[in-house]
Motif scaffolding. Sequence first.
Motif, mmCIF file in Angstrom:
data_model
loop_
_atom_site.group_PDB
_atom_site.id
_atom_site.type_symbol
_atom_site.label_atom_id
_atom_site.label_comp_id
_atom_site.label_asym_id
_atom_site.label_seq_id
_atom_site.Cartn_x
_atom_site.Cartn_y
_atom_site.Cartn_z
ATOM 1 N N THR A 1 43.475 41.080 35.090
ATOM 2 C CA THR A 1 43.710 41.122 33.646
ATOM 3 C C THR A 1 43.090 39.863 33.033
ATOM 4 O O THR A 1 42.469 39.072 33.737
ATOM 5 N N GLU B 1 49.461 40.289 30.183
ATOM 6 C CA GLU B 1 48.906 41.587 30.608
ATOM 7 C C GLU B 1 49.267 41.870 32.063
ATOM 8 O O GLU B 1 49.498 43.019 32.435
ATOM 9 N N GLU C 1 52.647 43.346 31.977
ATOM 10 C CA GLU C 1 52.600 44.708 31.420
ATOM 11 C C GLU C 1 52.123 45.692 32.493
ATOM 12 O O GLU C 1 52.685 46.779 32.657
ATOM 13 N N LEU D 1 41.266 47.598 31.137
ATOM 14 C CA LEU D 1 40.902 46.575 30.159
ATOM 15 C C LEU D 1 39.395 46.364 30.224
ATOM 16 O O LEU D 1 38.829 46.301 31.320
#
Length: 473
Positions: free
Chosen positions: A137, A142, A145, A333
């Motif tokens: 990430t 993140e 998450e 991402l």
Amino acid sequence: MVYITYHSGMTSVTSSSRPVDEAASPETSSGPSVVYRDDRSHVFHSWSAQAALDPVVVAGASGSRFWDESGRSWLDFSSQLVNVNIGHQHPKLVAAIKAQADKLCTIAPIHANDARSEAARLIAELAPGDLNKVFFTSGGTEALEYAVRMARGHTGRNKVLTTYRSYHGSTGGSITMTGDPRRWGSEPGFPGMVKFWGPYPYRSAFHAADDAEECARALEHLAQVLMVEGSHTVAAIVLETVVGTNGILVPPDGYLQGVRALCDEHGIIMVADEVMAGFGRCGEWFAVDHWGVTPDLIAFAKGINSGYVPLGGVIISERVAESFATRPFPGGLTYSGHPLACASAVASIGIFKEEGIVEHAKHLGDDIIGPALAEMAERHPSVGDVRGLGVFWAVELVRNQESREPLVPYNASGEANTPMAEFAGACKERGLWPFTHFNRTHVVPPLTTTDDEMREGLAIIDEALAIADRYAG
Ligand SMILES: Cc1ncc(COP(=O)(O)O)c(C=O)c1O
């Protein structure tokens, strides 16, 4: 939290080792520099009432020090946000980023790339047990998450348990998981995220008399929370292995093993948040290594590459990764596994090994910080507790050692925070940038801090504690 805030009343500091960046735009007699003016006009800062800000214009940094545009320098006892583990501007790390920039700056996550492959392999080799895969990430929040999304996908359950006195990040899920006042402004947050109390022997939620009792009672409490929440509805228990900003809360021996056992009993994914505690900070590669515990997922960021390029991630056990072998993982991402970030991680891990940085961190904690803080605790009436490991220590300040009344109230600001503000000001005047939070100062400089620099910084803290002592009796 500590923010780069300069109080204009501060006396200027000189340092013989101060390198002055000639290229920095200096403060002039006609007023603040253009850097400062542009900041105040256009930069919107994190977590702050914007009008109250008065930032230091940082002109440069090297090793354990940084300095402003007028040449005032500070020994960085904060590692900024406890992330610059390798120290500022490590030449080999800077060179690795430059080399990768010349080679390949960016590539989509779908492709394979040498920097990403090597970073993932090196991280997996360091991680305990069968944590063999890495999802990258851009930072810590993140990572949390995605850890939760993996746990939910793997278990088919929704609920997530986290502790009070924790920080897990500032995006929707992570801020809901957070157990400190930073969450309040984002409530009600996401459903299905439940809090429990973790161990904190000095201020026990369980009226425990010692570490062993704290451990047993904290585990019993967690077992009861699981019972009333319905353990079959819980996807993950997410814990900072050693709680960072909320107090350097080192779990008593047996606690993490107990959490592991509860997770195994109920089919729950154990997520270790090592964003702050990992990558050498606790004198081991991962903080869980202290207790020989293997979580299912480890969230990392910060110390992986000392923030030279934004990077974080989740280290994933084979069992959890297997859940997404034939069905797609629902997330991604644009910058996952960014080559510049991954190249810096590869270089950083290499430098850690070459320079024995993890071993040095352990030495600093065992031989210098721990003994020095214990000795200060004997002399200063304002010191209620000192605790930590590696280069991860807290000095908890109180008004009274017997009652343990905190030097300032929980989440104090303004007038109520005066004793802590004066303590921090005294450190800065003497050339040390402290990390203060609530009624504590943390000793969290880069892991590369030399023995002499460490002693220099601790001597400044010792002096500044005289200010806190005035409020204690
Ligand atoms: C334990 C922990 N988890 C998560 C985070 C969030 O990381 P980031 O600020 O990189 O999003 C932090 C940041 O301080 C942290 O200390």
